[in-house]
Design an enzyme around this catalytic site. Structure first.
Site, PDB file in Angstrom:
ATOM      1  N   ASN A 100       7.943   8.906  20.809  1.00 25.76           N
ATOM      2  CA  ASN A 100       7.400   9.723  19.726  1.00 25.76           C
ATOM      3  C   ASN A 100       7.205  11.167  20.194  1.00 25.76           C
ATOM      4  O   ASN A 100       6.871  11.434  21.358  1.00 25.76           O
ATOM      5  CB  ASN A 100       6.116   9.133  19.145  1.00 25.76           C
ATOM      6  CG  ASN A 100       5.034   8.832  20.160  1.00 25.76           C
ATOM      7  OD1 ASN A 100       5.315   8.495  21.296  1.00 25.76           O
ATOM      8  ND2 ASN A 100       3.791   8.947  19.730  1.00 25.76           N
ATOM      9  N   GLU A 126      11.098   5.197  17.168  1.00 23.82           N
ATOM     10  CA  GLU A 126      12.237   4.451  16.619  1.00 23.82           C
ATOM     11  C   GLU A 126      13.268   5.394  16.003  1.00 23.82           C
ATOM     12  O   GLU A 126      14.470   5.248  16.193  1.00 23.82           O
ATOM     13  CB  GLU A 126      11.763   3.457  15.551  1.00 23.82           C
ATOM     14  CG  GLU A 126      10.807   2.393  16.057  1.00 23.82           C
ATOM     15  CD  GLU A 126       9.337   2.786  15.960  1.00 23.82           C
ATOM     16  OE1 GLU A 126       8.996   3.970  16.159  1.00 23.82           O
ATOM     17  OE2 GLU A 126       8.525   1.892  15.663  1.00 23.82           O
ATOM     18  N   CYS A 170       6.588   1.942  11.466  1.00 22.30           N
ATOM     19  CA  CYS A 170       5.984   2.437  10.227  1.00 22.30           C
ATOM     20  C   CYS A 170       6.987   2.284   9.072  1.00 22.30           C
ATOM     21  O   CYS A 170       8.166   1.976   9.282  1.00 22.30           O
ATOM     22  CB  CYS A 170       5.554   3.892  10.383  1.00 22.30           C
ATOM     23  SG  CYS A 170       6.918   5.071  10.313  1.00 22.30           S
ATOM     24  N   CYS A 217      10.160   4.428   9.303  1.00 22.09           N
ATOM     25  CA  CYS A 217      11.106   3.927  10.312  1.00 22.09           C
ATOM     26  C   CYS A 217      11.792   2.652   9.846  1.00 22.09           C
ATOM     27  O   CYS A 217      12.963   2.424  10.164  1.00 22.09           O
ATOM     28  CB  CYS A 217      10.389   3.686  11.632  1.00 22.09           C
ATOM     29  SG  CYS A 217       9.990   5.220  12.489  1.00 22.09           S
TER      30      CYS A 217
HETATM   31  N1  THU Z   1       4.428   5.962  16.130  1.00 18.42           N
HETATM   32  C1  THU Z   1       5.680   5.628  16.586  1.00 18.42           C
HETATM   33  O1  THU Z   1       6.301   6.394  17.325  1.00 18.42           O
HETATM   34  N2  THU Z   1       6.201   4.434  16.209  1.00 18.42           N
HETATM   35  C2  THU Z   1       5.532   3.482  15.501  1.00 18.42           C
HETATM   36  O2  THU Z   1       6.062   2.410  15.287  1.00 18.42           O
HETATM   37  C3  THU Z   1       4.180   3.755  15.006  1.00 18.42           C
HETATM   38  C4  THU Z   1       3.665   5.130  15.224  1.00 18.42           C
HETATM   39  C5  THU Z   1       3.825   7.216  16.597  1.00 18.42           C
HETATM   40  C6  THU Z   1       3.727   8.326  15.600  1.00 18.42           C
HETATM   41  C7  THU Z   1       2.568   9.118  16.156  1.00 18.42           C
HETATM   42  O3  THU Z   1       3.052  10.011  17.145  1.00 18.42           O
HETATM   43  C8  THU Z   1       1.696   8.095  16.838  1.00 18.42           C
HETATM   44  O4  THU Z   1       2.513   6.949  17.031  1.00 18.42           O
HETATM   45  C9  THU Z   1       0.470   7.703  16.038  1.00 18.42           C
HETATM   46  O5  THU Z   1       0.805   7.324  14.751  1.00 18.42           O
END
Ligand code: THU
Length: 135
Positions: free
Chosen positions: A44, A57, A90, A93
């Protein structure tokens, strides 16, 4: 729980160290398996506007496409976060994963354990996809 593709989970764990998460402090790693054997990773990448944050993702998917891999050439994705309950992708994604990967297994893991293996079709029932655009 076990999952046969230990290298995929290991790659998602390793790339999690690159997460840029100064706002949430919630680091996520993802690793996408191409059918030719290659692995593409993503973490992320947060943004001060919050809304422009990129999930791990989606970073993995856009990296893979930008390297010349094509939709529906992927066989699995692993997602790693350090949580008690496994962290599923999420909603945004899920839509991206469905469009580029179809009904692949989604492996949810922590730094030490594989916690769940879920099918994309179960995570995103009745999806919108490109078929609707051609009717
Ligand atoms: N996040 C992801 O990278 N993938 C997920 O499946 C859930 C959330 C990240 C986005 C943000 O940077 C942090 O997690 C908190 O939501």
């Amino acid at each position: 729980m076990t999952f046969a593709d230990v290298d995929l989970v290991a790659a998602a764990r390793a790339v999690r160290a690159h997460a840029w998460a100064p706002f949430s402090h919630f680091a996520v790693g993802a690793a996408l398996r191409h059918r030719d054997g290659r692995i593409v990773t993503g973490c992320n990448v947060e943004n001060a506007t919050y809304g422009l944050t990129l999930c791990a993702e989606r970073v993995a998917v856009v990296k893979a496409i930008s390297e010349g891999m094509r939709p529906d050439e992927f066989t699995a994705i692993a997602v790693v976060a350090d949580t008690d309950e496994p962290t599923p992708p999420c909603g945004a994604c899920r839509q991206i994963l469905w469009e580029f990967c179809g009904n692949i297994p989604v492996v949810l893991a922590t730094p030490t354990e594989v916690r769940a293996v879920l099918a994309m079709a179960d995570l995103l029932p009745r999806p919108f996809d490109a078929r609707f655009l051609s009717t």
